[in-house]
Design an enzyme around this catalytic site. Structure first.
Site, PDB file in Angstrom:
ATOM      1  CG  HIS A 128      11.965  -1.695 -10.348  1.00 32.01           C
ATOM      2  ND1 HIS A 128      11.435  -0.814 -11.262  1.00 32.01           N
ATOM      3  CD2 HIS A 128      11.992  -1.032  -9.159  1.00 32.01           C
ATOM      4  CE1 HIS A 128      11.143   0.332 -10.657  1.00 32.01           C
ATOM      5  NE2 HIS A 128      11.474   0.222  -9.378  1.00 32.01           N
TER       6      HIS A 128
ATOM      7  CE  LYS B 248       5.069   8.444  -6.818  1.00 34.98           C
ATOM      8  NZ  LYS B 248       5.942   7.454  -6.171  1.00 34.98           N
TER       9      LYS B 248
ATOM     10  NE  ARG C 150      17.527   4.103  -6.468  1.00 29.42           N
ATOM     11  CZ  ARG C 150      16.435   4.776  -6.780  1.00 29.42           C
ATOM     12  NH1 ARG C 150      16.015   4.800  -8.006  1.00 29.42           N
ATOM     13  NH2 ARG C 150      15.763   5.436  -5.857  1.00 29.42           N
TER      14      ARG C 150
ATOM     15  CB  SER D  25      10.167   4.505 -12.463  1.00 28.79           C
ATOM     16  OG  SER D  25      10.281   3.165 -12.089  1.00 28.79           O
TER      17      SER D  25
HETATM   18  O1  PNS Z   1       8.607   2.656  -5.901  1.00 32.61           O
HETATM   19  P1  PNS Z   1       8.383   3.551  -4.711  1.00 32.61           P
HETATM   20  O2  PNS Z   1       7.326   4.592  -5.034  1.00 32.61           O
HETATM   21  O3  PNS Z   1       9.656   4.148  -4.195  1.00 32.61           O
HETATM   22  O4  PNS Z   1       7.808   2.596  -3.566  1.00 32.61           O
HETATM   23  C1  PNS Z   1       7.505   3.098  -2.272  1.00 32.61           C
HETATM   24  C2  PNS Z   1       6.635   2.114  -1.507  1.00 32.61           C
HETATM   25  C3  PNS Z   1       5.395   1.746  -2.291  1.00 32.61           C
HETATM   26  C4  PNS Z   1       7.433   0.833  -1.265  1.00 32.61           C
HETATM   27  C5  PNS Z   1       6.293   2.781  -0.154  1.00 32.61           C
HETATM   28  O5  PNS Z   1       5.834   4.063  -0.380  1.00 32.61           O
HETATM   29  C6  PNS Z   1       5.216   2.018   0.604  1.00 32.61           C
HETATM   30  O6  PNS Z   1       5.497   0.993   1.212  1.00 32.61           O
HETATM   31  N1  PNS Z   1       3.971   2.535   0.530  1.00 32.61           N
HETATM   32  C7  PNS Z   1       2.816   1.912   1.122  1.00 32.61           C
HETATM   33  C8  PNS Z   1       2.240   2.782   2.235  1.00 32.61           C
HETATM   34  C9  PNS Z   1       2.969   2.543   3.544  1.00 32.61           C
HETATM   35  O7  PNS Z   1       3.037   1.433   4.042  1.00 32.61           O
HETATM   36  N2  PNS Z   1       3.547   3.621   4.068  1.00 32.61           N
HETATM   37  C10 PNS Z   1       4.252   3.627   5.331  1.00 32.61           C
HETATM   38  C11 PNS Z   1       5.731   3.309   5.175  1.00 32.61           C
HETATM   39  S1  PNS Z   1       6.538   3.378   6.748  1.00 32.61           S
END
Ligand code: PNS
Length: 159
Positions: A17, A41, A90, A127
């Site tokens: 990150h 979560k 990645r 993570s």
């Molecule tokens: O670190 P992560 O858990 O892989 O991050 C995922 C994240 C937070 C970037 C993604 O789940 C997100 O943008 N969540 C917010 C909810 C949202 O906007 N969902 C619709 C995506 S199309």
């Protein structure tokens, strides 16, 4: 003024990150690291703890700030006048889901997503893997910033 957002769960923030945040900060005027507060979560660290760790490890970055968010990332982008979402890719395995999210966010809200290829040093890093490896006594000192290592060690010893 180009302001971008690096969103994620950051449970906890890893060197992978940090690599993306650092490179995004070099390329844009301002970076907001947006920490998802996802009640559905389960996480090892609370959203406030994750924000605290990110603030500590980005304290020397003049153009980086850290915020918490709930709900849709595109709503966060609108509310904070963000030009684009920056994500690290990645491997091919990341691509399908990231592509879907990027296209959804563009189709529904016109929000752009910029993908940065992850530094190969961190291509395997997540993570979840850090937490799993550390929980069985594995050495993750080279994978997370020092303040995170300290907190992770304390948290896993307590649980
Ligand atoms: O670190 P992560 O858990 O892989 O991050 C995922 C994240 C937070 C970037 C993604 O789940 C997100 O943008 N969540 C917010 C909810 C949202 O906007 N969902 C619709 C995506 S199309």
């Amino acid at each position: 003024m180009i302001r971008v957002v690096c969103p994620g769960s950051f449970d906890p923030v890893t060197n992978g990150h940090m690599d993306i945040i650092t490179r995004a900060a070099r390329l844009h005027d301002e970076v907001i690291v947006a920490v998802l507060r996802n009640v559905a979560k389960s996480s090892l660290f609370t959203a406030d703890e994750r924000v605290g760790m990110l603030r500590e490890v980005t304290k020397d970055y003049a153009n980086v700030r850290v915020a918490k968010f709930d709900g849709l990332i595109v709503d966060f982008c609108r509310a904070h006048d963000v030009s684009a979402i920056v994500k690290g890719l990645r491997a091919v395995s990341d691509f399908d889901y990231e592509m879907q999210m990027a296209q959804m966010n563009y189709a529904q809200a016109g929000v752009e997503t910029l993908f940065m290829t992850t530094n190969p040093l961190y291509a395997f890093l997540s993570s979840s893997l850090v937490k799993e490896f550390a929980s069985y006594g594995g050495d993750v000192a080279s994978l997370v910033p020092e303040p995170v290592l300290r907190r992770l060690t304390e948290r896993l010893a307590r649980d």
